[in-house]
Each structure stands twice: as structure tokens, then as C-alpha cells.
Design a protein around this motif. Structure first.
Motif, PDB file in Angstrom:
ATOM      1  N   LEU B  77       0.839  -1.214   0.000  1.00  0.00           N
ATOM      2  CA  LEU B  77       0.000   0.000   0.000  1.00  0.00           C
ATOM      3  C   LEU B  77       0.869   1.257   0.000  1.00  0.00           C
ATOM      4  O   LEU B  77       0.469   2.286  -0.537  1.00  0.00           O
ATOM      5  CB  LEU B  77      -0.888   0.022   1.245  1.00  0.00           C
ATOM      6  CG  LEU B  77      -2.259  -0.612   1.144  1.00  0.00           C
ATOM      7  CD1 LEU B  77      -2.990  -0.413   2.467  1.00  0.00           C
ATOM      8  CD2 LEU B  77      -3.076  -0.040  -0.003  1.00  0.00           C
ATOM      9  N   ILE B  78       2.030   1.150   0.621  1.00  0.00           N
ATOM     10  CA  ILE B  78       2.935   2.305   0.652  1.00  0.00           C
ATOM     11  C   ILE B  78       3.412   2.596  -0.771  1.00  0.00           C
ATOM     12  O   ILE B  78       3.478   3.749  -1.197  1.00  0.00           O
ATOM     13  CB  ILE B  78       4.136   2.043   1.590  1.00  0.00           C
ATOM     14  CG1 ILE B  78       3.652   1.617   2.975  1.00  0.00           C
ATOM     15  CG2 ILE B  78       5.030   3.279   1.676  1.00  0.00           C
ATOM     16  CD1 ILE B  78       4.749   1.248   3.947  1.00  0.00           C
ATOM     17  N   VAL B  79       3.717   1.521  -1.500  1.00  0.00           N
ATOM     18  CA  VAL B  79       4.144   1.662  -2.894  1.00  0.00           C
ATOM     19  C   VAL B  79       3.037   2.305  -3.731  1.00  0.00           C
ATOM     20  O   VAL B  79       3.254   3.301  -4.427  1.00  0.00           O
ATOM     21  CB  VAL B  79       4.516   0.284  -3.485  1.00  0.00           C
ATOM     22  CG1 VAL B  79       4.726   0.366  -4.985  1.00  0.00           C
ATOM     23  CG2 VAL B  79       5.755  -0.281  -2.796  1.00  0.00           C
ATOM     24  N   LEU B  80       1.818   1.737  -3.628  1.00  0.00           N
ATOM     25  CA  LEU B  80       0.696   2.266  -4.415  1.00  0.00           C
ATOM     26  C   LEU B  80       0.395   3.717  -4.021  1.00  0.00           C
ATOM     27  O   LEU B  80       0.143   4.564  -4.872  1.00  0.00           O
ATOM     28  CB  LEU B  80      -0.556   1.414  -4.213  1.00  0.00           C
ATOM     29  CG  LEU B  80      -0.539   0.020  -4.846  1.00  0.00           C
ATOM     30  CD1 LEU B  80      -1.795  -0.757  -4.449  1.00  0.00           C
ATOM     31  CD2 LEU B  80      -0.438   0.104  -6.371  1.00  0.00           C
ATOM     32  N   GLY B  81       0.451   3.984  -2.722  1.00  0.00           N
ATOM     33  CA  GLY B  81       0.143   5.326  -2.238  1.00  0.00           C
ATOM     34  C   GLY B  81       1.154   6.353  -2.719  1.00  0.00           C
ATOM     35  O   GLY B  81       0.774   7.453  -3.122  1.00  0.00           O
ATOM     36  N   ARG B  83       2.991   6.139  -5.380  1.00  0.00           N
ATOM     37  CA  ARG B  83       2.818   6.296  -6.825  1.00  0.00           C
ATOM     38  C   ARG B  83       1.587   7.174  -7.100  1.00  0.00           C
ATOM     39  O   ARG B  83       1.625   8.062  -7.944  1.00  0.00           O
ATOM     40  CB  ARG B  83       2.667   4.918  -7.471  1.00  0.00           C
ATOM     41  CG  ARG B  83       3.068   4.850  -8.925  1.00  0.00           C
ATOM     42  CD  ARG B  83       4.495   5.315  -9.205  1.00  0.00           C
ATOM     43  NE  ARG B  83       5.539   4.524  -8.602  1.00  0.00           N
ATOM     44  CZ  ARG B  83       6.058   3.427  -9.132  1.00  0.00           C
ATOM     45  NH1 ARG B  83       5.651   2.994 -10.288  1.00  0.00           N
ATOM     46  NH2 ARG B  83       7.014   2.787  -8.516  1.00  0.00           N
ATOM     47  N   ALA B  84       0.486   6.925  -6.358  1.00  0.00           N
ATOM     48  CA  ALA B  84      -0.729   7.740  -6.527  1.00  0.00           C
ATOM     49  C   ALA B  84      -0.411   9.195  -6.215  1.00  0.00           C
ATOM     50  O   ALA B  84      -0.886  10.114  -6.883  1.00  0.00           O
ATOM     51  CB  ALA B  84      -1.841   7.236  -5.614  1.00  0.00           C
ATOM     52  N   SER B  85       0.413   9.390  -5.220  1.00  0.00           N
ATOM     53  CA  SER B  85       0.789  10.742  -4.822  1.00  0.00           C
ATOM     54  C   SER B  85       1.606  11.421  -5.931  1.00  0.00           C
ATOM     55  O   SER B  85       1.394  12.593  -6.240  1.00  0.00           O
ATOM     56  CB  SER B  85       1.590  10.632  -3.524  1.00  0.00           C
ATOM     57  OG  SER B  85       2.072  11.854  -3.131  1.00  0.00           O
ATOM     58  N   GLU B  86       2.499  10.663  -6.552  1.00  0.00           N
ATOM     59  CA  GLU B  86       3.288  11.204  -7.675  1.00  0.00           C
ATOM     60  C   GLU B  86       2.383  11.560  -8.851  1.00  0.00           C
ATOM     61  O   GLU B  86       2.591  12.554  -9.525  1.00  0.00           O
ATOM     62  CB  GLU B  86       4.292  10.160  -8.175  1.00  0.00           C
ATOM     63  CG  GLU B  86       5.610  10.153  -7.451  1.00  0.00           C
ATOM     64  CD  GLU B  86       6.513   9.074  -8.041  1.00  0.00           C
ATOM     65  OE1 GLU B  86       6.983   9.228  -9.176  1.00  0.00           O
ATOM     66  OE2 GLU B  86       6.731   8.046  -7.360  1.00  0.00           O
ATOM     67  N   PHE B  87       1.390  10.682  -9.121  1.00  0.00           N
ATOM     68  CA  PHE B  87       0.545  10.855 -10.304  1.00  0.00           C
ATOM     69  C   PHE B  87      -0.495  11.961 -10.106  1.00  0.00           C
ATOM     70  O   PHE B  87      -0.933  12.571 -11.069  1.00  0.00           O
ATOM     71  CB  PHE B  87      -0.175   9.553 -10.662  1.00  0.00           C
ATOM     72  CG  PHE B  87       0.745   8.481 -11.184  1.00  0.00           C
ATOM     73  CD1 PHE B  87       2.103   8.740 -11.387  1.00  0.00           C
ATOM     74  CD2 PHE B  87       0.267   7.218 -11.485  1.00  0.00           C
ATOM     75  CE1 PHE B  87       2.951   7.751 -11.864  1.00  0.00           C
ATOM     76  CE2 PHE B  87       1.113   6.220 -11.966  1.00  0.00           C
ATOM     77  CZ  PHE B  87       2.449   6.489 -12.156  1.00  0.00           C
ATOM     78  N   ASN B  88      -0.933  12.155  -8.855  1.00  0.00           N
ATOM     79  CA  ASN B  88      -1.951  13.163  -8.601  1.00  0.00           C
ATOM     80  C   ASN B  88      -1.281  14.514  -8.371  1.00  0.00           C
ATOM     81  O   ASN B  88      -1.329  15.082  -7.287  1.00  0.00           O
ATOM     82  CB  ASN B  88      -2.819  12.761  -7.412  1.00  0.00           C
ATOM     83  CG  ASN B  88      -3.785  11.639  -7.746  1.00  0.00           C
ATOM     84  OD1 ASN B  88      -4.937  11.863  -8.055  1.00  0.00           O
ATOM     85  ND2 ASN B  88      -3.286  10.403  -7.734  1.00  0.00           N
ATOM     86  N   ASP B  89      -0.669  15.018  -9.426  1.00  0.00           N
ATOM     87  CA  ASP B  89       0.082  16.265  -9.328  1.00  0.00           C
ATOM     88  C   ASP B  89      -0.799  17.383  -8.786  1.00  0.00           C
ATOM     89  O   ASP B  89      -0.344  18.252  -8.056  1.00  0.00           O
ATOM     90  CB  ASP B  89       0.614  16.687 -10.700  1.00  0.00           C
ATOM     91  CG  ASP B  89       1.422  15.586 -11.353  1.00  0.00           C
ATOM     92  OD1 ASP B  89       1.958  14.749 -10.601  1.00  0.00           O
ATOM     93  OD2 ASP B  89       1.502  15.566 -12.588  1.00  0.00           O
TER      94      ASP B  89
END
Lengths: 261, 261
Positions: B77-81, B83-89
Motif C-alpha cells: 500500500l505504501i508503494v501504491l500510495g 505512486r498515486a501521490s506522484e501521479f496526482n500532481d
């Protein structure tokens, strides 16, 4: 509890598909994808894919752009991820040890964990301050029989389990230095078990070495692998031994976190 | 595509259960929970719960401690989170605006988003540097009819949709200042629509005020709500108007991010 039980098929296929969709969308190249692209690339029936995306969207695990009709990872994943990060205190401490290892060895250092389908995934990395260095992507996964990570992980599993995995996954030849003969492979695992670390010298990627040591959980099972990777041209037997020693010590320090838990 | 279609029942109940399990484990008080506790608290059949946990465990969305037999949020979940944080500029830029709002108003500022089941969730917060301040937990959710956030969100939905939601969710009386009469509630929404912001003065929590303004996505639908919340005793009409103006401006700035996307 039958959590340790091996099952060939998932007991919750929709959940597994949902996780595969999230993992797929977490790759940089798949950052924004349409329903049709997701269904095609993951080989999922389009209407199942649609139903799952709808639920993921409802809970903001994915977001949807009406104009481009593309899905991407959603904001609630950030919430879950940051909470997971807070709760996984061990990972914070482990990362500190990983950072020290990167500073000492001046090589890229990684933590690798097993996930489903006999794969390993990069869960943390620390890169040295060097002009030229090896880099990896957190979240990227690869078959458990690959590289020094895989050899190390398999070496510290019960041999029966390791043999079943190798039978299922196979050993892929990546370079002309890859060990592809199964018996030779298991002999190399025995050496790894004895010396407490695994070395791959261009067995996976030409020009790259890897040194890995196992981290155990509080029940004594191998839980993750800590490794340092770098340019093969930059090392000799002496530096390899030096790094191996440091990687082993770091793995022991991280193992100690679990025994305190 | 029928993604906007309303459905009463989830098309993927196992996926919904999986998300509920993750959300449940993300609360501080539920950080570590046994199978029996999870199944009981979420009112899920124990064997379904077990099957879902098994898959979540396989992919490290949860972790399992063999000794305590407890589950907690997993490392993937840390990985997905992240990545989501990077993508949700947009969220990064939005947070910057939120920070400026907290600095200007010296109040706690939050971003709130709708999730499934007609609930709103705190997705970001910025607290001022003050000895006494209101705080909230990222990830906490509440019914869409609550507080200034809810009034603001409903005010900018199509009225038909808002009425259906209010009918389904109901309006709870939190304090003696809560508006519980449906027609009075909708009259207050009209005022909010006209002035572009919602104010709650102790309507949800005694001693607390909230001021909210809507953020729209690039199709013009209300996408989230930006708010400032603080101690009712610290404000008068003048400061409320000042904050309202700043909250509106911030909401417009965040809306502009979406129109650029």
C-alpha cells in the motif's frame, strides 16, 4: 486459520483483479488508461473490469477523467498509503539502516519483498551520491528466481518449498552467466545458505553485480531481502567481500527490528 | 460507459469488502486486528473475510503477524500510495494553496472529497502554527449532509441529486443549531449557491465554525470542497467574511488546476 495454505486459485478473484488493476495503473507507462486498454492488457473480461473499476472509483482508489475517458490511481490510495507508512514503523527503521548501507558501500541499496505469484517487489531503495549509479523503481516486480535477490530468498526457504517454486516459475536465462541447470542452481543455494549471502555477478544484467542477505521475521521465516547492486566493472573480490559483510550486518539489524516486535 | 450510472448494489461486492477492510485497518484504533474482529466489526461473513484477507496478504496490501494473529496495513500500500501521490500532481499544487490559506487565516484548512455511500473524506489538511487549533484526521469520513463541507458540496450538486441524497442519508441533529428541517436546509443551500461559500457556526460541533467553498473539475461538476475550520469564540462577522473571501479564492485557484488538466 489456513492462511499459510497454498491455493492454486484465488479465493476472491475480483479482489485479485482489482489489485492487478491498481498495480497496472501504478506503472509510469500506464499512468492514464482507458477501460478498453486495462481490460486488454490485463486480459480481463471488459464487463468485469468495468464493474471493478466502478467500485474502485466510488472509493477513490482510482480516478476517472470524463474528457479523456482514462483511469488513473485515486486520491484515497494516498490516504491508505500514508497510513500504512505510519503503521509500518519497521520500514522506517529499516530504511534508516538501508541509507547507512548506501553511504558505507556507495552503491544502490534495496529492500525486496515477496508478493503473490512467486514474485519479488522493490519496497524501498537508497541511492548513493554518485554521478553514475544503478537505479530501480519501487513497486517493480520480477520472478522469484531472478538475480541475487531471488537466489537469496529461495536459499532461505524450506528446500521443498523452494523446489516447488522453481518447478512452477522456471529459471530464465538472462545472460550467459545465468545458472539454468536446476541441480546446479540448488547447489549454489546451499553455498548461499552457508555463507549467509548471495552474489550475482552479471547473472541477471550484463555489467551489474548484486549482493543479497536475508531478513527474517519473528517466527524465523525469511521475510525480505536486503541487497546492494552496482556496476560489475567497479568491484573486485575484495570489495565484493567488504560489501557482502556490510549487507549481512544490515540484514541482521533489520531482522532485529522484527524480533523486538 | 455507464460509470455515472447510479446503482444500489455494488457490482463487485468482494472488492467493496476488500476496500472496507483496508479502510477499517487504516483507523488508528484498528491498526492491528484479528480475523474475528474484522469480520465482526464489518459484519462480514467470516469465511468471505478470510478469503479476501488471504488475497490482500498475498499482495502485501495487508500484513499478518503469526504470533498475535493480527492483520494490519501492508507494505505494498505504501508503494501504491506513493505512486498515486506522484501521479496526482494536482493534489500537490492544491496542498500548496491550502498551506497559503492556513498561513493567511491562521486556521486549520482542509480538502474534503466525496467517496462512496454518500460520505465525504478528509484528503488533505494544513494546520496553522498556533498553540490551540482544531485538528482532523486524514482519511476520516462522515455523512455528506454534515457540517459546512456537506452543505457546500450538496449546494453545488444538481438539486434533484442533492434531494435524493438527503432523502437517503437524512439530516442528523448534531447541536441545537443544526438545520434539520429539509425545506429550511434546501433554502440554506440556495443562499450558499448565491454567495459561493457555506458557513456552519456550531451547526456540527459546539464551539467550532467552518467555512467551505466548492472546487470544480474540468467538466464543471463539484469535485471537492476546501474549508477552514476554527474556534467559534475566536471569530466575529468581520473575520468570518474575511475567511470566506480567502476560502473562495483558494477554491478558485484549485479549480483552475483542473481546468488546465
Amino acid at each position: 486459520m489456513v492462511l499459510e495454505e497454498k491455493e492454486n486459485k484465488s479465493g476472491a478473484p475480483a479482489v485479485e483483479m482489482a489489485i492487478k488493476i491498481l498495480t497496472y495503473l501504478s506503472r509510469y507507462r500506464n499512468k492514464n488508461r482507458t477501460l478498453a486498454e486495462i481490460a486488454r492488457d490485463l486480459n480481463i473480461n471488459k464487463s468485469s473490469c468495468h464493474r471493478i473499476l466502478k467500485v474502485l472509483l466510488d472509493y477513490r482508489l482510482v480516478s476517472y477523467d470524463k474528457n479523456t475517458r482514462q483511469f488513473s490511481l485515486g486520491s484515497f490510495l494516498i490516504v491508505l498509503g500514508s497510513r500504512a507508512s505510519e503503521f509500518n514503523d519497521y520500514l522506517k527503521i529499516a530504511k534508516q539502516h538501508l541509507k547507512e548501507l548506501a553511504e558505507t558501500t556507495k552503491q544502490t541499496c534495496v529492500l525486496v519483498e515477496p508478493i503473490a505469484n512467486n514474485r519479488l517487489v522493490y519496497i524501498a531503495k537508497e541511492e548513493p551520491e554518485a554521478a553514475v549509479r544503478i537505479t530501480v523503481s519501487i513497486g517493480q516486480s520480477f520472478p522469484v528466481t531472478s538475480a541475487s535477490f531471488g537466489k537469496c530468498y529461495l536459499a532461505f526457504l524450506p528446500e521443498k518449498e523452494a523446489r516447488e517454486i522453481v518447478k512452477e516459475v522456471g529459471i530464465k536465462q538472462f545472460t550467459d552467466k545465468s545458472i539454468t541447470n536446476v541441480e546446479e542452481f540448488f547447489q549454489s543455494l546451499e553455498v548461499i545458505r552457508k555463507q549467509g549471502y548471495a552474489v550475482s555477478f552479471e547473472e541477471h544484467t550484463p555489467g551489474v553485480f548484486g549482493i543479497s542477505a536475508p531478513v527474517f521475521d519473528n517466527s524465523g521465516s525469511v521475510r525480505m531481502v536486503v541487497s546492494c547492486i552496482g556496476l560489475a566493472s567497479s568491484v573486485n573480490e575484495e570489495t565484493i567481500n567488504f560489501y557482502a559483510d556490510k549487507v549481512k550486518t544490515t540484514a541482521q539489524k533489520i531482522t532485529a527490528i522484527f524480533s523486538d516486535m
